[in-house]
Design a protein around this motif. Structure first.
Motif, PDB file in Angstrom:
ATOM      1  N   UNK A  93       0.856  -1.196   0.000  1.00  0.00           N
ATOM      2  CA  UNK A  93       0.000   0.000   0.000  1.00  0.00           C
ATOM      3  C   UNK A  93       0.884   1.235   0.000  1.00  0.00           C
ATOM      4  N   UNK A  94       0.526   2.243  -0.822  1.00  0.00           N
ATOM      5  CA  UNK A  94       1.295   3.487  -0.870  1.00  0.00           C
ATOM      6  C   UNK A  94       0.345   4.659  -1.092  1.00  0.00           C
ATOM      7  N   UNK A  95       0.852   5.846  -0.874  1.00  0.00           N
ATOM      8  CA  UNK A  95       0.035   7.063  -1.036  1.00  0.00           C
ATOM      9  C   UNK A  95       0.306   7.706  -2.388  1.00  0.00           C
ATOM     10  N   UNK A  96      -0.775   8.167  -3.026  1.00  0.00           N
ATOM     11  CA  UNK A  96      -0.671   8.825  -4.323  1.00  0.00           C
ATOM     12  C   UNK A  96      -1.777   9.868  -4.413  1.00  0.00           C
ATOM     13  N   UNK A  97      -1.367  11.124  -4.516  1.00  0.00           N
ATOM     14  CA  UNK A  97      -2.342  12.230  -4.587  1.00  0.00           C
ATOM     15  C   UNK A  97      -3.335  12.175  -3.424  1.00  0.00           C
ATOM     16  N   UNK A  98      -2.802  11.980  -2.228  1.00  0.00           N
ATOM     17  CA  UNK A  98      -3.581  11.947  -0.983  1.00  0.00           C
ATOM     18  C   UNK A  98      -4.521  10.749  -0.869  1.00  0.00           C
ATOM     19  N   UNK A  99      -4.428   9.804  -1.821  1.00  0.00           N
ATOM     20  CA  UNK A  99      -5.261   8.607  -1.777  1.00  0.00           C
ATOM     21  C   UNK A  99      -4.393   7.377  -1.500  1.00  0.00           C
ATOM     22  N   UNK A 100      -5.012   6.378  -0.954  1.00  0.00           N
ATOM     23  CA  UNK A 100      -4.300   5.107  -0.738  1.00  0.00           C
ATOM     24  C   UNK A 100      -4.398   4.258  -1.998  1.00  0.00           C
ATOM     25  N   UNK A 101      -3.233   3.821  -2.473  1.00  0.00           N
ATOM     26  CA  UNK A 101      -3.157   2.937  -3.630  1.00  0.00           C
ATOM     27  C   UNK A 101      -2.496   1.635  -3.203  1.00  0.00           C
ATOM     28  N   UNK A 102      -2.649   0.638  -4.049  1.00  0.00           N
ATOM     29  CA  UNK A 102      -2.023  -0.648  -3.763  1.00  0.00           C
ATOM     30  C   UNK A 102      -1.326  -1.159  -5.025  1.00  0.00           C
ATOM     31  N   UNK A 103      -0.102  -1.640  -4.846  1.00  0.00           N
ATOM     32  CA  UNK A 103       0.612  -2.284  -5.951  1.00  0.00           C
ATOM     33  C   UNK A 103       0.693  -3.776  -5.655  1.00  0.00           C
ATOM     34  N   UNK A 104       0.685  -4.586  -6.684  1.00  0.00           N
ATOM     35  CA  UNK A 104       0.733  -6.036  -6.505  1.00  0.00           C
ATOM     36  C   UNK A 104       1.196  -6.694  -7.802  1.00  0.00           C
ATOM     37  N   UNK A 105       1.690  -7.903  -7.660  1.00  0.00           N
ATOM     38  CA  UNK A 105       2.141  -8.669  -8.814  1.00  0.00           C
ATOM     39  C   UNK A 105       1.190  -9.825  -9.069  1.00  0.00           C
ATOM     40  N   UNK A 106       0.879 -10.036 -10.338  1.00  0.00           N
ATOM     41  CA  UNK A 106      -0.013 -11.126 -10.736  1.00  0.00           C
ATOM     42  C   UNK A 106       0.754 -12.101 -11.625  1.00  0.00           C
ATOM     43  N   UNK A 107       0.706 -13.380 -11.262  1.00  0.00           N
ATOM     44  CA  UNK A 107       1.167 -14.452 -12.160  1.00  0.00           C
ATOM     45  C   UNK A 107      -0.093 -15.028 -12.783  1.00  0.00           C
ATOM     46  N   UNK A 108      -0.477 -14.549 -13.973  1.00  0.00           N
ATOM     47  CA  UNK A 108      -1.816 -14.865 -14.499  1.00  0.00           C
ATOM     48  C   UNK A 108      -2.019 -16.305 -14.956  1.00  0.00           C
ATOM     49  N   UNK A 109      -0.929 -17.019 -15.219  1.00  0.00           N
ATOM     50  CA  UNK A 109      -1.049 -18.398 -15.695  1.00  0.00           C
ATOM     51  C   UNK A 109      -0.707 -19.369 -14.569  1.00  0.00           C
ATOM     52  N   UNK A 110      -1.565 -20.339 -14.359  1.00  0.00           N
ATOM     53  CA  UNK A 110      -1.362 -21.312 -13.287  1.00  0.00           C
ATOM     54  C   UNK A 110      -0.063 -22.085 -13.487  1.00  0.00           C
ATOM     55  N   UNK A 111       0.657 -22.333 -12.379  1.00  0.00           N
ATOM     56  CA  UNK A 111       1.923 -23.078 -12.409  1.00  0.00           C
ATOM     57  C   UNK A 111       2.948 -22.451 -13.331  1.00  0.00           C
ATOM     58  N   UNK A 112       2.929 -21.134 -13.411  1.00  0.00           N
ATOM     59  CA  UNK A 112       3.909 -20.444 -14.254  1.00  0.00           C
ATOM     60  C   UNK A 112       4.264 -19.115 -13.609  1.00  0.00           C
ATOM     61  N   UNK A 113       5.377 -19.107 -12.863  1.00  0.00           N
ATOM     62  CA  UNK A 113       5.816 -17.880 -12.208  1.00  0.00           C
ATOM     63  C   UNK A 113       6.761 -17.067 -13.090  1.00  0.00           C
ATOM     64  N   UNK A 114       7.059 -17.573 -14.284  1.00  0.00           N
ATOM     65  CA  UNK A 114       7.995 -16.857 -15.147  1.00  0.00           C
ATOM     66  C   UNK A 114       7.373 -15.602 -15.749  1.00  0.00           C
ATOM     67  N   UNK A 115       6.032 -15.526 -15.744  1.00  0.00           N
ATOM     68  CA  UNK A 115       5.335 -14.345 -16.256  1.00  0.00           C
ATOM     69  C   UNK A 115       4.721 -13.611 -15.071  1.00  0.00           C
ATOM     70  N   UNK A 116       5.203 -12.402 -14.839  1.00  0.00           N
ATOM     71  CA  UNK A 116       4.733 -11.578 -13.720  1.00  0.00           C
ATOM     72  C   UNK A 116       4.319 -10.219 -14.243  1.00  0.00           C
ATOM     73  N   UNK A 117       3.135  -9.780 -13.888  1.00  0.00           N
ATOM     74  CA  UNK A 117       2.633  -8.469 -14.318  1.00  0.00           C
ATOM     75  C   UNK A 117       2.446  -7.590 -13.088  1.00  0.00           C
ATOM     76  N   UNK A 118       3.118  -6.447 -13.085  1.00  0.00           N
ATOM     77  CA  UNK A 118       3.013  -5.500 -11.983  1.00  0.00           C
ATOM     78  C   UNK A 118       1.794  -4.607 -12.198  1.00  0.00           C
ATOM     79  N   UNK A 119       0.922  -4.555 -11.186  1.00  0.00           N
ATOM     80  CA  UNK A 119      -0.315  -3.786 -11.304  1.00  0.00           C
ATOM     81  C   UNK A 119      -0.404  -2.752 -10.183  1.00  0.00           C
ATOM     82  N   UNK A 120      -1.093  -1.661 -10.465  1.00  0.00           N
ATOM     83  CA  UNK A 120      -1.376  -0.645  -9.455  1.00  0.00           C
ATOM     84  C   UNK A 120      -2.833  -0.241  -9.568  1.00  0.00           C
TER      85      UNK A 120
END
Length: 455
Positions: A42-69
Motif C-alpha cells: 500500500x502506498x500514497x498517491x495524490x492523498x489517496x491510498x493505492x495498492x501495488x501487486x504482482x499477478x502471475x496470471x497463468x497457473x503453475x507459471x511464475x515466469x510471467x509476472x505483471x506488476x499492477x497498481x
C-alpha cells in the motif's frame, strides 16, 4: 436485458492492468471476486491510498509476472474456503468477459495453492450472466499456443534463475552439490544460513534480511534444507519467502508434517499406507499394554524428533522396553513404540522422490551388531532395484505429505513393503555414491520445470 450463459470456468481480461487472459473459476457461492496477487504493498498517491501487486496470471507459471497498481477501494474481512478469516485489500477494476466490459470489485489474495488464478463471484454475475455448471468456456477459449502469443511481450530472456539454498552448513556435501549443480546450469546460487536470516512482518512492506541489515529479495526459488533443531524458525522463513513470491521446493507445511513423526504416521495410516504397527501413549500406566499392542519385544522406541538414526533404540525384552519407555516418559519426552521387523536383517531401502517420481533408490545395510540401517551410523549402501509396489508406496507417501522432494525409507517384511518414515531434507552423498546418479542436478531441473525456465 437478456442474460448470457457462461460455464463453470471462463477466461477474463483486464486490459486496464495489461492482463490479456486469466482463467477464472465461476463461483456463485462467493460474493466478491478475487484475483491472485503477490508482493502486495500500500502506498500514497495524490492523498489517496493505492495498492501495488504482482499477478502471475497463468497457473503453475511464475515466469510471467505483471506488476499492477490500483486505487485502494476497501479492506474487508473475508472467510476463505478453508474457513479462515483474514483481512484483504479490495480494488475496483474493469473486466472483460466475452463481449461485456464492466467494473467489478476484486479482493487481492495469494491463490498459489488454488487451481485457478481468479474467482468470479456472484456480484459480478448479477443481472449479466446465467451459469450452466455442466459447461466450461462458453465465451472465449485459448490453447497453449494462443496464450504463448498473448503473453509473448511479458517473456524476458534470462541467463539463469536466482536460487537460494536455505540451510546451515555450506560445507555439507549435499549443500555443496546443490550449489555446484545450480551454477553448472547457469543459475545464480546463493547460500543463506537460516540462523542468520530474519524477517520484517508488515502488510505494506514485508522484508527478509540477512545478518548486518542487508535486505534480500527477488529470489525465483528457495531450496530449503533446514536442520531439525531449527525446524520452527526455518519454516517461518520459508513461509515468508513464499508470501513474497519465491517458489519453495518444499513448503513449510510439508516440512513441518514430515518432522512431526506422530502426525506423519497418523496421516500414513489414514491413507492406507502399510507401516510397522506403532503405538503412542502418555501415561506410564499404559506402558505394558502399549508393548503388547505392538506385538511385544523386541521392539523399536523412537523419539519423535529423531533423525539420521539418532534417538532410535532397540529394546530386546519386554522388561527392557518397559524401563526405557518409562524413563523417557519421566522426563516428559514424547516417543513412538514400533514393532521390530526381524526378517529385514538390518536392511532398509531409501527411495529418493522428486516431483512424484522415484529418481534413485539404494539399499542400506546396518553395521554388524546394529539393528538400524543408517549410513550416518556406520552402515553401507548399494544400488537396488525396487519393485513396482515399493515404487508406488514411495510416491504415495511423498504425495500424502505434499513433498516435491523426499527421501522415503521402506523396509521389506513378510507382509510386504512397509513405510518407515519420510525425510524432507534427504542427504545426497550416500545415494549419489551408491547409484552414480547426479541427484543434485535432478533437483535443479525440478525447479526449472516448475518455473517453466528453459535454458
Amino acid at each position: 436485458m437478456k442474460k448470457t450463459i457462461i460455464g463453470s470456468e471462463e477466461w477474463c481480461s483486464f486490459e486496464h492492468f495489461g492482463i490479456p487472459a486469466i482463467k477464472a473459476r465461476v463461483d456463485s457461492g462467493a460474493k466478491t471476486s478475487s484475483i491472485q496477487a503477490n508482493n502486495i504493498k500500500v502506498f500514497q498517491k495524490d492523498s489517496d491510498s493505492w495498492v501495488s501487486f504482482q499477478v502471475n496470471p497463468l497457473q503453475d507459471n511464475r515466469s510471467i509476472t505483471i506488476l499492477c497498481e490500483s486505487k485502494l477501494h476497501d479492506t474487508r474481512m473475508i472467510k476463505s474456503s478453508s474457513g479462515i478469516s483474514e483481512v484483504r485489500y479490495v480494488i475496483k477494476a474493469p473486466v472483460r468477459i466475452g463481449h461485456q466490459t464492466f467494473d467489478i470489485e476484486l479482493t487481492l489474495a495469494n491463490r498459489d495453492t488454488m487451481e485457478f488464478r481468479m474467482l468470479l463471484g456472484r456480484e459480478a454475475l448479477n443481472s449479466r450472466f446465467v451459469v450452466d455448471p455442466s459447461e466450461t468456456f462458453q465465451l472465449d477459449q485459448y490453447d497453449e499456443n494462443q496464450l504463448s502469443e498473448l503473453y509473448a511481450a511479458f517473456k524476458t530472456e534470462k541467463n539463469g534463475l536466482k536460487i537460494a539454498l536455505l540451510a546451515s552448513n555450506p560445507e555439507l556435501y549435499s549443500n555443496k552439490r546443490i550449489i555446484e549443480a545450480g551454477e553448472a546450469r547457469g543459475h545464480h546460487m546463493v547460500f543463506l544460513n537460516a540462523e542468520q536470516v530474519y524477517m520484517k512482518l508488515d502488510a505494506a512492506d514485508p522484508q527478509i534480511r540477512y545478518r548486518g541489515g542487508n535486505i534480500i529479495s527477488e529470489f525465483d526459488a528457495v531450496i530449503p534444507r533446514i536442520k531439525p533443531s531449527v525446524t520452527f524458525y526455518g519454516c517461518a522463513l520459508i513461509r515468508q519467502f513464499d508470501s513474497m513470491g519465491a517458489y519453495c521446493l518444499n513448503s513449510a507445511e510439508a516440512i513441518g508434517s514430515s518432522r512431526d513423526k506422530l502426525l506423519a504416521t497418523q496421516l500414513f495410516a489414514k491413507h492406507d499406507i502399510n507401516i510397522p504397527t506403532t503405538g503412542f501413549a502418555k501415561s506410564p500406566l499404559d506402558t505394558k499394554d502399549l508393548i503388547k499392542m505392538v506385538n511385544g519385544a523386541p521392539l523399536i522406541i523412537k523419539l519423535l524428533e529423531s533423525t539420521q538414526g539418532k534417538g532410535v533404540v532397540l529394546a530386546e525384552t519386554n522388561k527392557a522396553a518397559e524401563s526405557v519407555i518409562n524413563a523417557f516418559k519421566s522426563i516428559k519426552t514424547n516417543i513412538l513404540v514400533q514393532e521390530f521387523i526381524k526378517e529385514a536383517n538390518g536392511q532398509d531401502i531409501r527411495c529418493f522422490v522428486v516431483q512424484n517420481k522415484v529418481v534413485a533408490s539404494m539399499q542400506r545395510q546396518a553395521e554388524k551388531g546394529e539393528f538400524r540401517a543408517n549410513i550416518h551410523q556406520g552402515g553401507s549402501a548399494s544400488k537396488v532395484k525396487i519393485t513396482a509396489e515399493e515404487r508406488k508406496l514411495a510416491i504415495k507417501a511423498a504425495k500424502i505429505l505434499n513433498l516435491p522432494v523426499a527421501g522415503v525409507d521402506i523396509i521389506r517384511s513378510n507382509k510386504g513393503p512397509l513405510l518407515l518414515e519420510v525425510n524432507s531434507s534427504p542427504g545426497l552423498e550416500g545415494i549419489e555414491a551408491a547409484t552414480g546418479l547426479d541427484i543434485a542436478n535432478i533437483m535443479i531441473e525440478a525447479v526449472e520445470k516448475k518455473l517453466k525456465f528453459k535454458r
